[in-house]
Scaffold this motif. Structure first.
Motif, PDB file in Angstrom:
ATOM      1  N   ASN A  50       0.823  -1.205   0.000  1.00 24.44           N
ATOM      2  CA  ASN A  50       0.000   0.000   0.000  1.00 24.44           C
ATOM      3  C   ASN A  50       0.861   1.260   0.000  1.00 24.44           C
ATOM      4  OD1 ASN A  50       0.858  -0.428   2.632  1.00 24.44           O
ATOM      5  ND2 ASN A  50      -0.993   0.427   3.527  1.00 24.44           N
ATOM      6  N   THR A  51       2.062   1.198   0.593  1.00 23.94           N
ATOM      7  CA  THR A  51       2.963   2.347   0.584  1.00 23.94           C
ATOM      8  C   THR A  51       3.363   2.670  -0.855  1.00 23.94           C
ATOM      9  OG1 THR A  51       3.840   1.701   2.725  1.00 23.94           O
ATOM     10  CG2 THR A  51       5.145   3.250   1.456  1.00 23.94           C
ATOM     11  N   ASP A  73      -0.018   3.791  -3.065  1.00 25.67           N
ATOM     12  CA  ASP A  73      -0.663   5.036  -2.643  1.00 25.67           C
ATOM     13  C   ASP A  73      -0.016   6.245  -3.306  1.00 25.67           C
ATOM     14  OD1 ASP A  73      -2.480   3.736  -1.072  1.00 25.67           O
ATOM     15  OD2 ASP A  73      -1.519   4.211   0.840  1.00 25.67           O
ATOM     16  N   LYS A  74       1.303   6.209  -3.462  1.00 28.93           N
ATOM     17  CA  LYS A  74       2.013   7.314  -4.104  1.00 28.93           C
ATOM     18  C   LYS A  74       1.558   7.486  -5.564  1.00 28.93           C
ATOM     19  CE  LYS A  74       4.913   8.342  -0.767  1.00 28.93           C
ATOM     20  NZ  LYS A  74       4.793   9.580  -0.032  1.00 28.93           N
ATOM     21  N   GLU A 101      -1.858   9.059  -5.731  1.00 31.81           N
ATOM     22  CA  GLU A 101      -1.739  10.517  -5.524  1.00 31.81           C
ATOM     23  C   GLU A 101      -1.346  11.213  -6.829  1.00 31.81           C
ATOM     24  OE1 GLU A 101       0.929  11.595  -2.324  1.00 31.81           O
ATOM     25  OE2 GLU A 101       0.051  10.065  -1.022  1.00 31.81           O
ATOM     26  N   SER A 140      -6.489   4.466 -10.550  1.00 35.46           N
ATOM     27  CA  SER A 140      -6.533   4.637  -9.087  1.00 35.46           C
ATOM     28  C   SER A 140      -7.331   3.522  -8.429  1.00 35.46           C
ATOM     29  CB  SER A 140      -7.153   5.990  -8.715  1.00 35.46           C
ATOM     30  OG  SER A 140      -6.332   7.034  -9.148  1.00 35.46           O
ATOM     31  N   LYS A 193      -5.783   0.193  -6.143  1.00 34.96           N
ATOM     32  CA  LYS A 193      -6.215  -0.151  -4.786  1.00 34.96           C
ATOM     33  C   LYS A 193      -6.669  -1.603  -4.717  1.00 34.96           C
ATOM     34  CE  LYS A 193      -7.454   4.564  -3.600  1.00 34.96           C
ATOM     35  NZ  LYS A 193      -8.504   5.558  -3.454  1.00 34.96           N
TER      36      LYS A 193
END
Length: 200
Positions: free
Chosen positions: A83-84, A87-88, A91, A108, A112
């Motif tokens: 997820n790290t 997530d970038k 964004e 996006s 996920k």
């Protein structure tokens, strides 16, 4: 393994290159998790579950080795949590410069979901690899033109499909669908919408 997810906002090639690396790590994490689950299941004695996990592990392993996806990566236990990494990227996709990619591929949402589904992670990894090949064919200016052209085409396709759906809904409410489909022009219109859907 140090891994940077910093992306130059307007550099699609850089973005997709780093996304490919991030998705590889996510897929590798999925593989490691499946192996851990398999070991725990084997201790519990569930033969059918172990066989199912064996097949799933083999499928994922084969997918990772397809098209030499794994060749430039070395196995490491020091992965960033999936997820790290992703997530970038989510964004970055919020930036207007990436609107065309986001609206065309819904990255996006799919990124996920890829954290939980290895099949989707592999699908996105393949998409990323093929997009990267296309982007490497031209300059940054050509990349930008490519994205803009695709966005315009997809926007027109989406508009035409919305219009077609609106017409079909109106016909359905009046129970005219069979009459439209029995007419050759009606059939051609529906087939044309199907082609637009396929392209878009």
């Amino acid at each position: 393994m140090k891994y940077s997810t910093k992306v130059e906002q307007k550099d699609y090639e850089d973005f997709y290159s780093k996304l490919k690396d991030g998705l590889f790590l996510v897929a590798q994490c999925h593989l490691d998790n499946l192996k851990k689950t398999q070991s725990a299941t084997a201790v519990g004695g569930g033969d059918a579950e172990v066989k199912a996990l064996d097949k799933e592990i083999q499928d994922l392993y084969n997918e990772l080795h397809q098209d030499s996806i794994i060749s430039r990566h070395t196995h490491s236990e020091n992965y960033l949590p999936s997820n790290t990494c992703l997530d970038k990227f989510v964004e970055v996709l919020q930036d207007p410069d990436f609107h065309a990619f986001e609206s065309e591929y819904h990255l996006s949402k799919r990124l996920k979901l890829a954290e939980k589904d290895w099949r989707l992670a592999i699908q996105l990894l393949k998409h990323t690899a093929s997009t990267l090949k296309i982007l490497k064919l031209g300059s940054k200016e050509q990349q930008s033109k490519y994205v803009s052209a695709w966005f315009r085409m997809v926007s027109v396709c989406a508009q035409e499909l919305r219009h077609g759906a609106s017409i079909w809904k109106e016909l359905s409410q009046k129970h005219f669908q069979s009459q439209i489909l029995s007419d050759s022009r009606g059939k051609q219109y529906v087939l044309a919408l199907g082609e637009i859907y396929r392209v878009g």
